[in-house]
Design a protein around this motif. Structure first.
Motif, PDB file in Angstrom:
ATOM      1  N   LEU A  40       2.405  -4.172  -3.122  1.00 13.29           N
ATOM      2  CA  LEU A  40       0.967  -4.450  -2.559  1.00 13.29           C
ATOM      3  C   LEU A  40       1.128  -3.999  -1.701  1.00 13.29           C
ATOM      4  N   HIS A  41       2.043  -2.553  -0.563  1.00 13.48           N
ATOM      5  CA  HIS A  41       2.064  -1.733   0.281  1.00 13.48           C
ATOM      6  C   HIS A  41       1.482  -0.887   0.378  1.00 13.48           C
ATOM      7  N   VAL A  47      -3.860  -3.550  -5.982  1.00 16.72           N
ATOM      8  CA  VAL A  47      -3.843  -4.931  -5.064  1.00 16.72           C
ATOM      9  C   VAL A  47      -5.215  -4.848  -5.472  1.00 16.72           C
ATOM     10  N   LYS A  50      -5.172  -7.657  -7.414  1.00 19.89           N
ATOM     11  CA  LYS A  50      -4.647  -9.280  -7.054  1.00 19.89           C
ATOM     12  C   LYS A  50      -5.787 -10.119  -6.879  1.00 19.89           C
ATOM     13  N   PRO A  55      -4.257  -2.850   0.405  1.00 18.00           N
ATOM     14  CA  PRO A  55      -2.760  -3.258   0.729  1.00 18.00           C
ATOM     15  C   PRO A  55      -2.876  -3.520   1.489  1.00 18.00           C
TER      16      PRO A  55
END
Length: 151
Positions: A40-41, A47, A50, A55
């Motif tokens: 996620l980072h 991302v 999603k 990020p």
């Protein structure tokens, strides 16, 4: 880094704000320093899958920026002993954060700050709150942290 005369601080004083744009490179460096390699980072494809706009900035970065703001203002003769903050919204790579606060309590050797972290819109206004309430207890007149002796 500047430093204020601790004896001149009063309740209600504004803390000089800190503003920082968090880029993807900053996020990867932070992930390396903290060993937080969640996709996620940093992973653009992950991302996008999603359905996120980019990020996500690790929320602990907010704490690092709050401490940096306090230490820049109070100088090396201070030590952030306690820090509390509550997450309110996600922050994405490329967004700018502004940390700001005021002095809530002050004595000869201790200061309590109440702060916020906001995402800054392109026009310079607050777009949304990233973290609030935020609170810190800072020991004044100490250069060596909690284990050393006050100066």
């Amino acid at each position: 880094m500047s430093s204020v005369d601790h004896a001149a601080i009063s309740v209600g004083d504004a803390i000089p704000p800190l503003e920082r744009t968090i880029g993807l490179t900053d996020m990867v460096a932070y992930a390396g320093a903290t060993w937080d390699w969640h996709k996620l980072h940093y992973d653009q494809a992950y991302v996008a899958e999603k359905q996120l706009p980019g990020p996500i900035v690790d929320g602990q970065v907010y704490g690092a920026l709050l401490v940096e703001m306090l230490q820049d203002w109070l100088g090396p003769q201070s030590f952030v002993r306690e820090l509390e903050f509550s997450f309110r919204n996600l922050v994405f790579a490329g967004e700018t954060l502004r940390c700001a606060g005021t002095v809530a309590e002050v004595s000869a050797d201790r200061l309590v700050a109440e702060m916020t972290v906001v995402v800054v819109a392109e026009d310079g206004t607050d777009a949304r709150t990233a973290a609030a309430p935020c609170r810190a207890v800072v020991l004044l007149g100490r250069a060596d942290g909690p284990g050393g002796s006050p100066r």
